[in-house]
Design a protein around this motif. Sequence first.
Motif, mmCIF file in Angstrom:
data_model
loop_
_atom_site.group_PDB
_atom_site.id
_atom_site.type_symbol
_atom_site.label_atom_id
_atom_site.label_comp_id
_atom_site.label_asym_id
_atom_site.label_seq_id
_atom_site.Cartn_x
_atom_site.Cartn_y
_atom_site.Cartn_z
ATOM 1 N N PHE A 244 42.301 26.804 -3.398
ATOM 2 C CA PHE A 244 43.524 26.557 -2.489
ATOM 3 C C PHE A 244 44.641 27.042 -3.007
ATOM 4 C CE2 PHE A 244 40.650 22.419 -2.046
ATOM 5 C CZ PHE A 244 40.542 22.801 -0.598
ATOM 6 N N LYS A 245 45.380 27.838 -2.415
ATOM 7 C CA LYS A 245 46.433 28.906 -2.795
ATOM 8 C C LYS A 245 47.696 28.254 -2.669
ATOM 9 C CE LYS A 245 43.871 33.020 -2.118
ATOM 10 N NZ LYS A 245 43.974 33.762 -3.480
ATOM 11 N N ASP A 246 48.805 28.486 -3.610
ATOM 12 C CA ASP A 246 49.982 28.466 -3.338
ATOM 13 C C ASP A 246 50.559 26.914 -3.329
ATOM 14 O OD1 ASP A 246 50.560 31.423 -3.346
ATOM 15 O OD2 ASP A 246 49.706 31.074 -1.228
ATOM 16 N N ILE A 247 49.595 25.781 -3.682
ATOM 17 C CA ILE A 247 50.024 24.597 -3.575
ATOM 18 C C ILE A 247 50.957 24.224 -4.833
ATOM 19 C CG2 ILE A 247 49.264 22.202 -4.008
ATOM 20 C CD1 ILE A 247 48.147 23.787 -1.378
ATOM 21 N N THR A 248 51.821 23.587 -4.775
ATOM 22 C CA THR A 248 53.200 23.259 -5.440
ATOM 23 C C THR A 248 53.143 21.752 -5.944
ATOM 24 O OG1 THR A 248 54.753 22.978 -3.997
ATOM 25 C CG2 THR A 248 54.557 25.136 -5.113
ATOM 26 N N SER A 249 52.783 20.757 -4.937
ATOM 27 C CA SER A 249 52.725 19.387 -5.309
ATOM 28 C C SER A 249 51.805 18.679 -4.111
ATOM 29 C CB SER A 249 54.175 18.820 -5.341
ATOM 30 O OG SER A 249 54.668 18.508 -4.094
ATOM 31 N N ILE A 250 51.491 17.343 -4.954
ATOM 32 C CA ILE A 250 50.500 16.527 -4.288
ATOM 33 C C ILE A 250 51.114 15.134 -4.466
ATOM 34 C CG2 ILE A 250 48.339 15.606 -3.559
ATOM 35 C CD1 ILE A 250 47.183 18.345 -4.007
ATOM 36 N N ILE A 251 51.507 14.215 -3.659
ATOM 37 C CA ILE A 251 52.012 12.952 -3.855
ATOM 38 C C ILE A 251 51.195 12.164 -3.060
ATOM 39 C CG2 ILE A 251 54.048 11.350 -4.027
ATOM 40 C CD1 ILE A 251 54.422 13.575 -5.949
ATOM 41 N N VAL A 252 50.709 10.829 -3.414
ATOM 42 C CA VAL A 252 50.095 9.899 -2.744
ATOM 43 C C VAL A 252 50.773 8.811 -2.930
ATOM 44 C CG1 VAL A 252 47.918 8.564 -2.018
ATOM 45 C CG2 VAL A 252 47.586 11.043 -2.487
ATOM 46 N N ILE A 253 51.380 8.054 -1.802
ATOM 47 C CA ILE A 253 51.890 6.563 -2.024
ATOM 48 C C ILE A 253 50.796 5.654 -1.468
ATOM 49 C CG2 ILE A 253 53.852 5.106 -1.584
ATOM 50 C CD1 ILE A 253 54.467 7.618 -3.366
ATOM 51 N N LYS A 254 50.503 4.495 -1.881
ATOM 52 C CA LYS A 254 49.747 3.696 -1.231
ATOM 53 C C LYS A 254 50.201 2.093 -1.429
ATOM 54 C CE LYS A 254 44.666 2.287 -0.938
ATOM 55 N NZ LYS A 254 43.622 1.983 -1.338
ATOM 56 N N SER A 430 59.609 16.325 -4.249
ATOM 57 C CA SER A 430 58.323 15.679 -3.491
ATOM 58 C C SER A 430 58.463 14.317 -3.425
ATOM 59 C CB SER A 430 57.259 16.134 -4.297
ATOM 60 O OG SER A 430 57.119 17.739 -4.439
ATOM 61 N N LEU A 431 58.909 13.557 -4.599
ATOM 62 C CA LEU A 431 58.891 12.255 -4.453
ATOM 63 C C LEU A 431 60.027 11.559 -3.423
ATOM 64 C CD1 LEU A 431 58.624 11.336 -8.504
ATOM 65 C CD2 LEU A 431 57.093 10.886 -6.626
ATOM 66 N N ASP A 432 60.938 12.313 -3.167
ATOM 67 C CA ASP A 432 61.725 12.004 -2.391
ATOM 68 C C ASP A 432 61.531 12.047 -0.826
ATOM 69 O OD1 ASP A 432 63.727 11.075 -3.935
ATOM 70 O OD2 ASP A 432 64.808 12.957 -4.301
ATOM 71 N N PHE A 433 60.765 13.404 -0.462
ATOM 72 C CA PHE A 433 60.061 13.467 0.547
ATOM 73 C C PHE A 433 59.167 12.218 1.011
ATOM 74 C CE2 PHE A 433 60.936 18.024 0.469
ATOM 75 C CZ PHE A 433 61.713 18.313 1.830
ATOM 76 N N ALA A 434 58.518 11.769 -0.268
ATOM 77 C CA ALA A 434 57.835 10.544 -0.119
ATOM 78 C C ALA A 434 58.670 9.380 0.373
ATOM 79 C CB ALA A 434 56.937 10.229 -1.327
ATOM 80 N N LYS A 435 59.573 9.207 -0.083
ATOM 81 C CA LYS A 435 60.622 8.092 0.405
ATOM 82 C C LYS A 435 60.721 8.100 1.984
ATOM 83 C CE LYS A 435 63.218 7.583 -4.040
ATOM 84 N NZ LYS A 435 64.477 7.643 -4.569
ATOM 85 N N PHE A 436 60.995 9.270 2.203
ATOM 86 C CA PHE A 436 61.152 9.571 3.940
ATOM 87 C C PHE A 436 59.982 9.118 4.627
ATOM 88 C CE2 PHE A 436 60.979 12.082 7.698
ATOM 89 C CZ PHE A 436 62.032 11.815 8.355
ATOM 90 N N GLY A 437 58.881 9.440 4.160
ATOM 91 C CA GLY A 437 57.567 9.048 4.867
ATOM 92 C C GLY A 437 57.316 7.640 4.534
ATOM 93 N N GLN A 438 57.648 7.024 3.591
ATOM 94 C CA GLN A 438 57.677 5.551 3.268
ATOM 95 C C GLN A 438 58.446 4.714 4.219
ATOM 96 O OE1 GLN A 438 55.065 4.301 1.507
ATOM 97 N NE2 GLN A 438 55.559 2.088 2.244
ATOM 98 N N LEU A 439 59.849 5.086 4.494
ATOM 99 C CA LEU A 439 60.762 4.616 5.360
ATOM 100 C C LEU A 439 60.070 4.134 6.658
ATOM 101 C CD1 LEU A 439 63.297 3.488 6.127
ATOM 102 C CD2 LEU A 439 63.836 5.879 6.864
ATOM 103 N N PRO A 510 48.025 1.843 4.662
ATOM 104 C CA PRO A 510 49.261 2.051 4.022
ATOM 105 C C PRO A 510 49.387 3.219 3.119
ATOM 106 C CG PRO A 510 47.918 0.247 2.916
ATOM 107 C CD PRO A 510 47.109 0.772 3.919
ATOM 108 N N VAL A 511 49.166 4.392 3.763
ATOM 109 C CA VAL A 511 49.158 5.420 2.902
ATOM 110 C C VAL A 511 50.195 6.559 3.166
ATOM 111 C CG1 VAL A 511 47.828 7.487 2.290
ATOM 112 C CG2 VAL A 511 46.819 5.062 2.048
ATOM 113 N N VAL A 512 51.197 7.300 2.448
ATOM 114 C CA VAL A 512 51.687 8.350 2.580
ATOM 115 C C VAL A 512 51.249 9.424 1.693
ATOM 116 C CG1 VAL A 512 54.130 9.201 2.332
ATOM 117 C CG2 VAL A 512 53.674 6.949 3.274
#
Length: 544
Positions: A244-254, A430-439, A510-512
């Motif tokens: 899997f190429k060029d991946i920079t981050s993976i965040i999972v919120i549950k 990345s954690l702030d993009f997760a906030k947008f999703g969690q909203l 309940p997952v982002v």
Amino acid sequence: MKSILFFLLGLALSLSGQDQNIIQPERIESTVQKSNLNRIVFLDKVIPMENLKETDFMNRITFQDDKDFDVRVFMDNSLVNYLHRLDPSLSVDELLQKGNYQFTFYVDGKLIYRENLNPGAGKADAKTSKTTFRIPFISSTSEDSWGRYLWTRFYLANEGIDVLGPGNHILTIEIRPYLEAPTLQTGKVIAKGEINLVVQQKEIPEQLISIQKIKPGSGWEISKDKFDTDKIRLLNRKIAENRFKDITSIIVIKNGKLLIEEYFNGSGRDSLQDTRSVGKSFASALTGIAIRDGYLRSEYQHLNEFYNLKRFKNYSSEKDHVTIKSLLTMSSGFEGNDDFPDSPGNEENMYPTDNWIHFALDLPVALHKNWSYFTAGVVLTGDILEQSVPEGLEKYAHKKLFQPLGIERYKWSYTPQKKPSLAGGLRMRSLDFAKFGQLYQNKGLWNGNTILDKDWIKKSFHNYFPDHDNFDGYGYLFWRKVYRTSNRIFETYQSSGNGGNKVIMCTEIPVVIVITAKAYNKPYAHSQADKIVQEYLLPAIDKP
């Protein structure tokens, strides 16, 4: 007497073959080609045709994705003549506009990928008269060619990388002519070859495979939920192996808590990720906030409430009836489609201009308003917000969206007028993009305060195109995507950007999920992100 009969029969067959031709192909002079007609041969280095010997042909290659993997195709006629046999009524130009080579890839006898090469791929003279050609599937010098992208689509976007795991494999390739005139016609195999590929297991340090421990100071409560660690370790291995190429981050919120936080390829928690068109979904959110605050009446307002459309080119009454909603759903009817380079409103035509708003408003509007991916329409949405909210869009977004979510570090892209561009390019952690999703998971609530109306989220996560053939659906600048694991089906809505960037909100659990990547303009970018979600993340976290 018998030899004369054979001579006459051969002459008759030769003349019959010539009668089927629409153009005279080049004479086959090479003894190597004569001995290998209708074959694909494999090479581990670049060898000019005039220097090629049969002893250069490879039966077995140790596969490495940074070493030359070259093929040479020998045919007994030129492509245009093969196409002519499929439809003798078409001219040479028509044949070249409607047909090309069809490639079929098999691994260990199993069909893995088939592609009808775009008619524009390859030079016209090579397809009219040439009877041999070379394809640099992998080039140690990064030689650019349609063959390189064909291999990438097979290997990275369509399971090739999975079936070519460590061990010995037989790769078989078949080439046929195809013609779309108007229905698909394919001819017989005109070249075929196979090679034994030896794929070696890469040695990966344990620290690149192990699950990264969540450090303090994330701003999120850490989840104590269990997940399948073996799945995540296997995912980390494939990222480390560059499968899997060029991946920079993976965040999972549950359940609103941070479950997985992983960074790769030099990225980290404080990196501002360039997620390209993920930023379009922020245009959707800000439009909903502006409507809630009363600065816009509704998404059903028309363009002529904001612009004197008669001042722009290609005015028609249809343009008066374009709504904000149609811009949000990519169905405004403007003659703009980013998926087609020849479209007048393609975003690549917009960027060099000195006024993107004028560019969009100058475009004609079609009578039939079908879905088409239209970045310039999102730029218009941003300009409508800029006109409508107090102190302009940038301050409004900070006050009404970023500040309430605790997002302090971010970076806009700007239009030539130095206004925030909602076309994409908004960078943040990345954690702030997760906030947008969690909203959105919170139905618009954050720390007890309403930032977005839940009815707006319901509209945003509605599929306005249930019968579209090419994707699962589209809302208000959010894609609908359905993932299927061995156990269940997961409906999601997501922000999606060039490179394989995703902010994914599951509708029934309940997952982002946030995936950031830099595979910009690569054919495998989105397919590999989807594979990560479907085959690794969802199975790993979908635990009771």
